[in-house]
Scaffold this active site. Structure first.
Site, PDB file in Angstrom:
ATOM      1  N   GLY A  48     -10.137  -1.060  16.656  1.00 34.53           N
ATOM      2  CA  GLY A  48      -9.486  -0.948  15.361  1.00 34.53           C
ATOM      3  C   GLY A  48     -10.189   0.028  14.427  1.00 34.53           C
ATOM      4  O   GLY A  48     -11.044   0.825  14.818  1.00 34.53           O
ATOM      5  N   VAL A  49      -9.810  -0.057  13.156  1.00 36.23           N
ATOM      6  CA  VAL A  49     -10.412   0.793  12.134  1.00 36.23           C
ATOM      7  C   VAL A  49     -11.919   0.579  12.084  1.00 36.23           C
ATOM      8  O   VAL A  49     -12.703   1.525  11.997  1.00 36.23           O
ATOM      9  CB  VAL A  49      -9.775   0.500  10.757  1.00 36.23           C
ATOM     10  CG1 VAL A  49     -10.581   1.151   9.633  1.00 36.23           C
ATOM     11  CG2 VAL A  49      -8.339   0.991  10.727  1.00 36.23           C
ATOM     12  N   GLY A 188     -12.429   6.237  -6.951  1.00 36.80           N
ATOM     13  CA  GLY A 188     -12.567   4.827  -6.646  1.00 36.80           C
ATOM     14  C   GLY A 188     -14.027   4.472  -6.429  1.00 36.80           C
ATOM     15  O   GLY A 188     -14.682   5.026  -5.541  1.00 36.80           O
ATOM     16  N   TYR A 191     -16.489  -0.585  -2.964  1.00 37.06           N
ATOM     17  CA  TYR A 191     -17.579  -0.470  -2.000  1.00 37.06           C
ATOM     18  C   TYR A 191     -17.442   0.756  -1.105  1.00 37.06           C
ATOM     19  O   TYR A 191     -18.438   1.410  -0.770  1.00 37.06           O
ATOM     20  CB  TYR A 191     -17.708  -1.755  -1.184  1.00 37.06           C
ATOM     21  CG  TYR A 191     -16.665  -1.971  -0.107  1.00 37.06           C
ATOM     22  CD1 TYR A 191     -16.904  -1.588   1.200  1.00 37.06           C
ATOM     23  CD2 TYR A 191     -15.441  -2.563  -0.409  1.00 37.06           C
ATOM     24  CE1 TYR A 191     -15.953  -1.782   2.193  1.00 37.06           C
ATOM     25  CE2 TYR A 191     -14.487  -2.757   0.585  1.00 37.06           C
ATOM     26  CZ  TYR A 191     -14.748  -2.373   1.882  1.00 37.06           C
ATOM     27  OH  TYR A 191     -13.807  -2.550   2.856  1.00 37.06           O
ATOM     28  N   VAL A 273      -9.329   3.923  -3.054  1.00 38.75           N
ATOM     29  CA  VAL A 273      -8.892   2.995  -4.094  1.00 38.75           C
ATOM     30  C   VAL A 273      -8.413   1.659  -3.526  1.00 38.75           C
ATOM     31  O   VAL A 273      -7.805   0.859  -4.231  1.00 38.75           O
ATOM     32  CB  VAL A 273      -7.791   3.620  -4.973  1.00 38.75           C
ATOM     33  CG1 VAL A 273      -8.337   4.797  -5.763  1.00 38.75           C
ATOM     34  CG2 VAL A 273      -6.593   4.060  -4.115  1.00 38.75           C
ATOM     35  N   GLY A 274      -8.692   1.419  -2.262  1.00 34.87           N
ATOM     36  CA  GLY A 274      -8.310   0.139  -1.680  1.00 34.87           C
ATOM     37  C   GLY A 274      -7.539   0.313  -0.386  1.00 34.87           C
ATOM     38  O   GLY A 274      -7.297   1.428   0.087  1.00 34.87           O
ATOM     39  N   ARG A 275      -7.149  -0.835   0.183  1.00 37.64           N
ATOM     40  CA  ARG A 275      -6.411  -0.853   1.440  1.00 37.64           C
ATOM     41  C   ARG A 275      -5.213  -1.782   1.311  1.00 37.64           C
ATOM     42  O   ARG A 275      -5.235  -2.701   0.481  1.00 37.64           O
ATOM     43  CB  ARG A 275      -7.319  -1.290   2.592  1.00 37.64           C
ATOM     44  CG  ARG A 275      -8.531  -0.385   2.792  1.00 37.64           C
ATOM     45  CD  ARG A 275      -9.337  -0.795   4.000  1.00 37.64           C
ATOM     46  NE  ARG A 275      -8.603  -0.620   5.242  1.00 37.64           N
ATOM     47  CZ  ARG A 275      -8.508   0.536   5.904  1.00 37.64           C
ATOM     48  NH1 ARG A 275      -9.084   1.619   5.433  1.00 37.64           N
ATOM     49  NH2 ARG A 275      -7.838   0.607   7.046  1.00 37.64           N
ATOM     50  N   ALA A 322     -14.346  -7.665   8.613  1.00 35.70           N
ATOM     51  CA  ALA A 322     -14.262  -7.873  10.048  1.00 35.70           C
ATOM     52  C   ALA A 322     -14.796  -9.236  10.451  1.00 35.70           C
ATOM     53  O   ALA A 322     -14.224  -9.904  11.319  1.00 35.70           O
ATOM     54  CB  ALA A 322     -15.024  -6.765  10.782  1.00 35.70           C
ATOM     55  N   HIS A 446     -44.852 -12.911   6.170  1.00 32.27           N
ATOM     56  CA  HIS A 446     -45.450 -12.037   5.165  1.00 32.27           C
ATOM     57  C   HIS A 446     -46.163 -10.892   5.885  1.00 32.27           C
ATOM     58  O   HIS A 446     -46.877 -11.132   6.858  1.00 32.27           O
ATOM     59  CB  HIS A 446     -46.460 -12.803   4.300  1.00 32.27           C
ATOM     60  CG  HIS A 446     -47.192 -11.897   3.343  1.00 32.27           C
ATOM     61  ND1 HIS A 446     -46.624 -11.457   2.173  1.00 32.27           N
ATOM     62  CD2 HIS A 446     -48.434 -11.328   3.414  1.00 32.27           C
ATOM     63  CE1 HIS A 446     -47.492 -10.663   1.544  1.00 32.27           C
ATOM     64  NE2 HIS A 446     -48.597 -10.574   2.283  1.00 32.27           N
TER      65      HIS A 446
END
Length: 476
Positions: A48-49, A188, A191, A273-275, A322, A446
């Site tokens: 997929g993408v 945009g 993320y 700007v989004g999906r 995902a 640590h």
């Protein structure tokens, strides 16, 4: 049945070979189902993408850019790198190898599981049947018992900035660049935009990010996004907020801001700007399913839209991630196979692979307070962490949100190096109902960035070691 139509019987049909889809197909095979997987790109669509043009390639670019930038920036630490430069064409070959290895591995898993893959565009013709226009130009009809919809999503375009694949690019086009542009405008500041803009800036490209909202990463608490804003400024990125991109011509992006027109030099424009969910061309009405106005399919905890029909991944409500799709896949197939399962995670972690990284899971202090929960929050700057200082990545903070009465962890919010890895421990803490005391008494390595979570927990219970004693604050 149409005259001349010969339907092939299918037990479990899975539509879409992205992370959610191939996970569903593999789980179906594990449960003894006879599975057929359909993807419009056939073998080339496996992964997929995410694996092919999204998650994996973008993280490869981010790592490539960060290594180059750090090599050139560590002169003050005694490293004489001698001016490391970027070969983007070489990177593309490197990226292609990574993608080929991962997608080839998935194809091997499907092959070993006995899952056939059909390439072509699918449309439903009735509640138990679909037709696939194959890549070879044939029509194949499938009559199925159960179906899982996992068709994913695609970038949202802007009418004023249509994608042309040359000067106006979506994220896929940006990740395919084989030469560095002279300048880039990213439209945009979500993320995707922040990740791409940061990587290109580290590669030496002048970058401007344009965002309609008042600040970058809308939806992320300002306390978490501020370190990213500061870091972008250090990298020379121009951030135009409360601004709207209007048009692009002759290497200039016209931006409207405060009633004025601003000219932004941009050889390339990346629109991020989004999906939007891929549910509009499936013929869902023939399946007896109706998408919402946002294109998403309503599902219950069983991930079923109706009997014999499940939907998972980006086409369902919730974050388009995902790892959410992976988790939904098993739930959907088990319910379609007569088992009882529910998708009811305590929380779903989310990460922005910015610089510094942002990783968040569970409730913020403000969200908990809105629910009437009396909370305590400890916040420790990453600059106090020894490991972060040794790698020159001390920007950021750790926030631990707990129920003031019980001490139960309600949320963890990280800004800093390796936040994407540390959030797994925080997510497990929420799933297990851990308390701040549990985290404080868990011995962490640590020096490590992870011990800062232990220190935040110690601060919450009043026993800090490497930070000043503080009274955990309540939400405003």
């Amino acid at each position: 049945m149409v005259v001349g139509e010969i339907a092939e019987g299918v037990d479990l049909l899975v539509v879409g070979a992205g992370p959610a889809g191939y996970a569903a197909a593999l789980r179906g095979a594990q449960l003894g189902r006879d599975v057929t997987l359909v993807d419009r790109d056939g073998e080339a669509g496996v992964g997929g993408v995410c694996l092919r043009v999204g998650c994996i390639p973008s993280k490869a670019l981010i790592e490539f850019a960060d290594v180059l930038h750090r090599a050139n920036a560590l002169g003050r630490g005694g490293l004489a790198a001698g001016g490391v430069t970027a070969d983007l064409a070489g990177f593309q070959r490197h990226k292609a190898g990574i993608v080929a290895g991962l997608t080839g591995g998935v194809r091997g898993l499907l092959r070993d599981a006995g899952v056939p893959l059909v390439g072509g565009t699918l449309r439903f013709t009735r509640p138990d049947q679909a037709v696939v226009e194959t890549t070879a130009g044939q029509a194949r009809f499938f009559e199925f018992q159960d179906v899982v919809l996992a068709t994913g999503s695609r970038p949202v375009s802007l009418p004023s900035l249509p994608f042309d694949g040359i000067t106006v690019l979506d994220s896929t086009g940006a990740l395919a660049l084989d030469a560095l542009p002279s300048s880039v405008a990213v439209v945009g500041a979500g993320y995707i935009g922040v990740e791409l803009g940061t990587a290109l800036a580290k590669l030496g490209v002048p970058v401007t990010i344009v965002e309609q909202a008042e600040h970058l990463l809308p939806g992320v608490e300002r306390a978490l996004s501020r370190p990213v804003s500061r870091r972008l400024a250090e990298l020379g990125v121009d951030l135009l907020t409360a601004a709207t991109a209007r048009a692009h011509a002759d290497g200039v992006l016209t931006v409207e801001r405060g009633g004025e027109q601003v000219a932004v030099k941009a050889e390339k424009v990346i629109v991020a700007v989004g999906r939007q969910p891929n549910t509009d061309q499936l013929g869902l009405d023939r399946l007896g399913v109706t998408a919402g106005s946002d294109g998403l399919l309503p599902v219950g905890p069983d991930r079923l839209v109706r009997r014999h029909v499940a939907a998972i991944g980006d086409i369902t409500p919730g974050p388009a991630l995902a790892h959410k799709g992976y988790a939904e896949a098993g739930v959907a197939v088990e319910n379609l196979s007569g088992r009882r399962a529910a998708f009811q995670p305590a929380a779903i972690p989310a990460v922005v692979f910015s610089d510094p990284e942002i990783a968040t899971v569970g409730l913020t202090a403000a969200e908990a307070a809105e629910q009437g929960i009396e909370v305590a929050m400890s916040s420790l700057p990453m600059a106090a962490n020894g490991r972060a200082m040794t790698i020159g990545a001390q920007h950021g903070t750790v926030q631990l949100v707990t129920d003031r009465g019980s001490g139960v962890v309600l949320g963890v919010h990280l800004v800093g190096p390796h936040a994407s890895e540390l959030i797994a421990e925080a997510t497990l803490a929420l799933e297990m109902g851990a308390t701040a005391e549990d985290l404080a008494e868990t011995i962490h390595v640590h020096p490590s960035v992870s011990e800062h979570l232990e220190e935040a927990a110690r601060a919450t219970v009043g026993r800090p070691i490497n930070s000043p004693s503080q009274r955990p604050t309540a939400a405003d």
